[in-house]
Enzyme design. Structure first.
Site, short mmCIF file in Angstrom:
data_model
loop_
_atom_site.label_atom_id
_atom_site.label_comp_id
_atom_site.label_asym_id
_atom_site.label_seq_id
_atom_site.Cartn_x
_atom_site.Cartn_y
_atom_site.Cartn_z
N HIS A 185 0.75 -0.74 0.15
CA HIS A 185 0.24 0.06 -0.30
C HIS A 185 0.81 1.30 -0.59
O HIS A 185 0.88 2.36 -0.51
CB HIS A 185 -0.52 -0.41 1.10
CG HIS A 185 -1.86 -1.15 1.32
ND1 HIS A 185 -1.58 -2.41 2.10
CD2 HIS A 185 -3.46 -1.26 0.78
CE1 HIS A 185 -3.18 -2.61 1.80
NE2 HIS A 185 -3.64 -1.99 0.87
N ASP A 255 -4.05 -6.19 -7.68
CA ASP A 255 -4.84 -5.13 -6.30
C ASP A 255 -4.79 -4.37 -6.36
O ASP A 255 -4.69 -3.13 -7.79
CB ASP A 255 -3.43 -5.54 -5.11
CG ASP A 255 -3.76 -5.23 -4.25
OD1 ASP A 255 -4.80 -5.11 -4.44
OD2 ASP A 255 -3.18 -5.86 -3.40
#
Length: 339
Positions: A185, A255
């Protein structure tokens, strides 16, 4: 909606804003993903998912959520109890294999009850990553265990529990995020272990569940395979490892495109995702500027990716007649008995 674009999108808040409505109508995403920011109360959530389904016309619309248990659980009280993480279920498995497998199946079947109640029909579960000592805790207790047999068997049970409840599973994060020492992230993790070690450990659960309807890629560089690109944008990882060695032929989604592990503009990222061989791009945060850039580079869902998408959606046609109260009581009794 007769043709969809190969993307799954989020939205800003608990209802569809006028600019979002116009954008979704024009750009026709294949699916949507929900987060805690999209949830206020039961009636609102049911109305939101019904509204989202209106964009799909007469085709099934996949509406995704991350509902694992533990740290990653978007539906919480009062919508759903706080469930244990994968590692807790793995503890049960290590004490008694059959009890652990049953617990994994039961919790996924409970997730399906919870999600169906609100019109959500796809869960980004099971997590098949295998953490190692020294790895980042972005996976941590989300994992069922630290060995491939435990993770594969528990993942299979969890996947089957979702399918029994008419909810589509997504195995993640293929080909394995467990040993990364960074959080994708926030940064691009790099894995330096040799290919032989990855094949003997990280890759095994994904190969064992290669008949899963959908998988989500890892934004992780595996130097032994492709030192220049994370799996999500690596033709070599996708063609040679995911499609080739692992034999996965389900729908492959990226993702989240907005994660900091990926470099370049959102247009660059999107082009790279599809050039590498992903079927669908995932974007989660609902930022309109980012979604506009992504949509401009996203192809129609057609050809082999469309075939995979249709095959995945076939999982929505079946749901068992399990009794919810009995399932919940069995899960509670099992988790209490194996402490």
């Amino acid at each position: 909606m007769t043709e969809s674009k190969a993307m799954i999108l989020g939205l800003k808040g608990p209802e569809i804003l006028p600019e979002e409505r116009s954008f979704f109508e024009a750009e026709r995403p294949w699916g949507f993903i929900l987060f805690s920011r999209n949830i206020v109360d039961a009636d609102q959530l049911r109305a939101l998912t019904a509204d989202l389904r209106s964009f799909a016309g007469d085709r099934p619309l996949p509406i995704f959520i991350d509902q694992e248990g533990g740290r990653v659980q978007r539906l919480r009280q009062p919508f759903a109890p706080n469930y244990p993480p994968g590692a807790r279920l793995g503890d049960i498995y290590r004490q008694d294999r059959q009890s652990g497998l049953r617990a994994a199946w039961l919790l996924s079947r409970i997730h399906a009850f919870d999600l169906n109640r609100f019109g959500i029909n796809a869960d980004c579960l099971p997590v098949l990553d295998i953490p190692v000592p020294g790895s980042h805790d972005v996976i941590g207790d989300r994992a069922y265990g630290t060995d491939p047999v435990t993770v594969a068997e528990m993942g299979e049970a969890a996947m089957q529990g979702l399918l029994a409840g008419g909810v589509l599973p997504v195995i993640k994060h293929i080909p394995g995020h467990g040993r990364s020492r960074g959080d994708s992230h926030l940064e691009l993790p790099v894995v330096d272990e040799p290919l032989e070690e990855l094949e003997a450990t990280d890759f095994k659960p994904f190969a064992a569940l290669n008949r899963a309807p959908m998988a989500m890629t890892a934004h992780v560089v595996y130097r032994a395979i492709d030192p220049d690109h994370p799996a999500t944008t690596s033709k070599k990882v996708i063609a040679d490892i995911i499609r080739g060695q692992m034999g996965f032929d389900g729908l492959l989604m990226s993702d989240d495109v907005s994660m900091k592990a990926l470099a370049g503009s959102f247009a660059d990222r999107t082009r790279a995702i599809f050039a590498a061989g992903c079927d669908v791009a995932l974007h989660c945060n609902g930022d309109m500027d980012e979604m506009t850039a992504i949509a401009a580079e996203t192809p129609l869902l057609e050809g082999r990716p469309l075939e995979r998408a249709k095959a995945a959606l076939e999982g929505l046609s079946y749901r068992d007649d399990a009794d919810e109260r009995a399932i919940r009581d069995e899960f509670e009794g099992l988790t209490q008995a194996v402490a």
